[in-house]
Design a protein around this motif. Structure first.
Motif, mmCIF file in Angstrom:
data_model
loop_
_atom_site.group_PDB
_atom_site.id
_atom_site.type_symbol
_atom_site.label_atom_id
_atom_site.label_comp_id
_atom_site.label_asym_id
_atom_site.label_seq_id
_atom_site.Cartn_x
_atom_site.Cartn_y
_atom_site.Cartn_z
ATOM 1 N N VAL A 187 1.039 -1.123 0.060
ATOM 2 C CA VAL A 187 0.067 0.016 -0.070
ATOM 3 C C VAL A 187 0.831 1.324 0.068
ATOM 4 O O VAL A 187 1.903 1.333 0.759
ATOM 5 C CB VAL A 187 -0.993 0.090 1.206
ATOM 6 N N LEU A 188 0.458 2.078 -1.005
ATOM 7 C CA LEU A 188 1.272 3.433 -0.963
ATOM 8 C C LEU A 188 0.590 4.544 -0.150
ATOM 9 O O LEU A 188 -0.650 4.790 -0.704
ATOM 10 C CB LEU A 188 1.470 4.103 -2.430
ATOM 11 N N PRO A 189 0.833 4.870 1.117
ATOM 12 C CA PRO A 189 0.050 5.735 1.799
ATOM 13 C C PRO A 189 0.076 7.382 1.262
ATOM 14 O O PRO A 189 0.831 7.750 0.677
ATOM 15 C CB PRO A 189 0.644 5.628 3.264
ATOM 16 N N PHE A 190 -1.099 7.796 1.778
ATOM 17 C CA PHE A 190 -1.044 9.275 1.478
ATOM 18 C C PHE A 190 0.066 10.132 1.879
ATOM 19 O O PHE A 190 0.212 11.043 1.108
ATOM 20 C CB PHE A 190 -2.666 9.753 2.074
ATOM 21 N N ASP A 191 0.719 9.696 3.022
ATOM 22 C CA ASP A 191 1.546 10.791 3.484
ATOM 23 C C ASP A 191 2.751 10.664 2.704
ATOM 24 O O ASP A 191 4.012 11.447 3.075
ATOM 25 C CB ASP A 191 1.985 10.452 5.094
ATOM 26 N N GLN A 192 2.972 9.779 1.615
ATOM 27 C CA GLN A 192 4.148 9.827 0.680
ATOM 28 C C GLN A 192 3.895 10.964 -0.152
ATOM 29 O O GLN A 192 4.874 11.381 -1.025
ATOM 30 C CB GLN A 192 4.256 8.620 0.057
ATOM 31 N N GLY A 193 3.049 11.800 -0.228
ATOM 32 C CA GLY A 193 2.793 12.764 -1.182
ATOM 33 C C GLY A 193 2.557 12.576 -2.749
ATOM 34 O O GLY A 193 2.058 11.620 -2.872
ATOM 35 N N GLY A 194 3.017 13.303 -3.519
ATOM 36 C CA GLY A 194 2.926 13.203 -4.815
ATOM 37 C C GLY A 194 4.084 12.316 -5.550
ATOM 38 O O GLY A 194 4.971 12.028 -4.807
ATOM 39 N N HIS A 195 3.582 11.722 -6.744
ATOM 40 C CA HIS A 195 4.693 10.855 -7.341
ATOM 41 C C HIS A 195 4.316 10.912 -8.867
ATOM 42 O O HIS A 195 3.259 11.590 -9.561
ATOM 43 C CB HIS A 195 4.440 9.559 -6.715
ATOM 44 N N GLU A 196 5.115 10.326 -9.660
ATOM 45 C CA GLU A 196 5.059 10.338 -11.102
ATOM 46 C C GLU A 196 3.960 9.601 -11.558
ATOM 47 O O GLU A 196 3.691 9.854 -12.986
ATOM 48 C CB GLU A 196 6.585 9.789 -11.497
ATOM 49 N N TYR A 238 8.192 2.635 -11.677
ATOM 50 C CA TYR A 238 7.446 1.705 -10.806
ATOM 51 C C TYR A 238 8.241 1.345 -9.508
ATOM 52 O O TYR A 238 7.824 1.163 -8.379
ATOM 53 C CB TYR A 238 7.075 0.382 -11.533
ATOM 54 N N ASP A 239 9.582 1.041 -9.616
ATOM 55 C CA ASP A 239 10.293 0.860 -8.408
ATOM 56 C C ASP A 239 10.320 1.901 -7.451
ATOM 57 O O ASP A 239 10.511 1.358 -6.416
ATOM 58 C CB ASP A 239 11.882 0.604 -9.195
ATOM 59 N N ARG A 240 10.223 3.178 -7.957
ATOM 60 C CA ARG A 240 10.187 4.215 -7.139
ATOM 61 C C ARG A 240 8.988 3.967 -6.223
ATOM 62 O O ARG A 240 8.913 4.343 -4.840
ATOM 63 C CB ARG A 240 10.278 5.438 -7.662
ATOM 64 N N LEU A 241 7.868 3.716 -6.667
ATOM 65 C CA LEU A 241 6.727 3.550 -6.127
ATOM 66 C C LEU A 241 6.844 2.385 -5.302
ATOM 67 O O LEU A 241 6.315 2.551 -3.990
ATOM 68 C CB LEU A 241 5.358 3.194 -7.260
ATOM 69 N N ARG A 242 7.414 1.459 -5.374
ATOM 70 C CA ARG A 242 7.398 0.206 -4.680
ATOM 71 C C ARG A 242 8.035 0.359 -3.483
ATOM 72 O O ARG A 242 7.884 0.169 -2.208
ATOM 73 C CB ARG A 242 8.167 -0.921 -5.387
ATOM 74 N N ALA A 243 9.230 1.164 -3.713
ATOM 75 C CA ALA A 243 10.163 1.628 -2.400
ATOM 76 C C ALA A 243 9.613 2.644 -1.681
ATOM 77 O O ALA A 243 9.907 2.520 -0.279
ATOM 78 C CB ALA A 243 11.328 2.163 -2.986
ATOM 79 N N ALA A 244 8.627 3.547 -2.195
ATOM 80 C CA ALA A 244 7.740 4.399 -1.378
ATOM 81 C C ALA A 244 6.795 3.591 -0.485
ATOM 82 O O ALA A 244 6.331 4.204 0.557
ATOM 83 C CB ALA A 244 7.394 5.573 -2.136
#
Length: 305
Positions: A187-196, A238-244
């Motif tokens: 799960v990518l939580p809201f507190d990670q902010g914006g992304h690509e 995608y890798d950045r999303l997975r890491a965040a």
């Protein structure tokens, strides 16, 4: 196939000496509907209408037999091409921005999602799409099952599509699926902010020959990317999303918490409520058993004067 169906209707209507209005009267639809069918420009005909046209034109089941092939085109071209590749992929990596990916949807959730399509023609078309989506899930339990890695935006968990009961079952489905060794859910939580990838969902497919492709999708569009340079760029995204995203174990705990707090039954207290009640009971229990300075007093005895 829709164009072929329409051409057959037009040829049969002309041979019968009927106008579009007359054929519409015989099949209980307006003449413009007949025009749409003949030009393949509107919603695809329902099975009921195909039967009515067949009977009115004396087609001897020709139109009824064509109808299933028309509905194989229920999905847009860009979506069908992606699904063809996905059927052969050995690894599927997905980021879902708005809804649970189709491979992990329950039938009720899938029906609720697909029914939101503004261009949906009929209940028959909806059920055709639901059946197709459920059928594609069979691959997850086959010997050729792909490795599936899914990153869900927190919005996917919070948006109550189909109502509380549907969402509760859907989140339970995610928890069950994540137990499988070939399926990973984050799960990518809201507190990670914006992304690509905020504009829509992203999928990376790896085919048996090692080739890769990316697929981006919004509400009414999709783009399949096959050029290696561009695919590489989306792999980095995608890798950045997975890491965040949260680690898998923490992600499952968040899904479980959301299911119990946001989509609980009307008579089931939330996790936070249960914690509060447990704390109150613990305090009340301690208050009854402890006297001055915390010394434990045996039950039934009164302190001396």
């Amino acid at each position: 196939m829709a164009a072929l169906f329409g051409a057959r209707v037009r040829r049969l209507r002309t041979a019968a000496g009927l106008t579009q209005a007359e054929l519409g009267d015989r099949t209980h639809v307006v003449s413009t509907r007949i025009t749409q069918i003949e030009r393949a420009s509107g919603a695809k005909p329902t099975l009921e209408l195909a039967r009515a046209l067949d009977a009115a034109l004396g087609a001897e089941d020709l139109l009824v037999e064509l109808w299933p092939y028309v509905y194989r085109e229920a999905f847009p071209d860009w979506s069908r091409k992606f699904m063809e590749y996905a059927e052969r992929a050995g690894a599927v990596r997905q980021y879902a921005a708005h809804v649970v990916p189709g491979l992990l949807q329950t039938e009720d959730y899938a029906r609720a999602v697909l029914s939101l399509d503004a261009l949906l023609g009929s209940e028959e078309q909806l059920e055709e799409r639901v059946a197709a989506r459920m059928g594609r899930q069979d691959r997850l339990s086959s010997p050729e099952r792909p490795e599936l890695w899914v990153v869900l935006d927190e919005a996917v968990l919070r948006r109550p599509i189909g109502g509380q009961a549907v969402m509760r079952k859907q989140l339970a489905r995610l928890l069950d699926a994540a137990v499988e060794r070939h399926i990973t859910v984050q799960v990518l939580p809201f507190d990670q902010g914006g992304h690509e990838a905020m504009g829509g969902s992203l999928t990376i497919l790896t085919l048996p020959d090692g080739s890769e492709m990316a697929y981006t999708e919004g509400a009414d569009y999709g783009q399949l990317i096959e050029e290696p340079v561009n695919v590489g760029r989306y792999k980095v995204i995608y890798d950045r999303l997975r890491a965040a995203a949260l680690p898998p174990v923490t992600s499952l705990d968040m899904i479980r918490s959301t299911m119990e707090d946001d989509y609980r039954g009307s008579n089931v207290p939330s996790r936070s409520e249960r914690r509060r009640l447990a704390q109150e009971q613990l305090q009340q229990s301690g208050g009854r058993r402890l006297r001055g300075g915390g010394r434990r007093v045996p039950r039934g005895r009164r302190p001396g004067p």
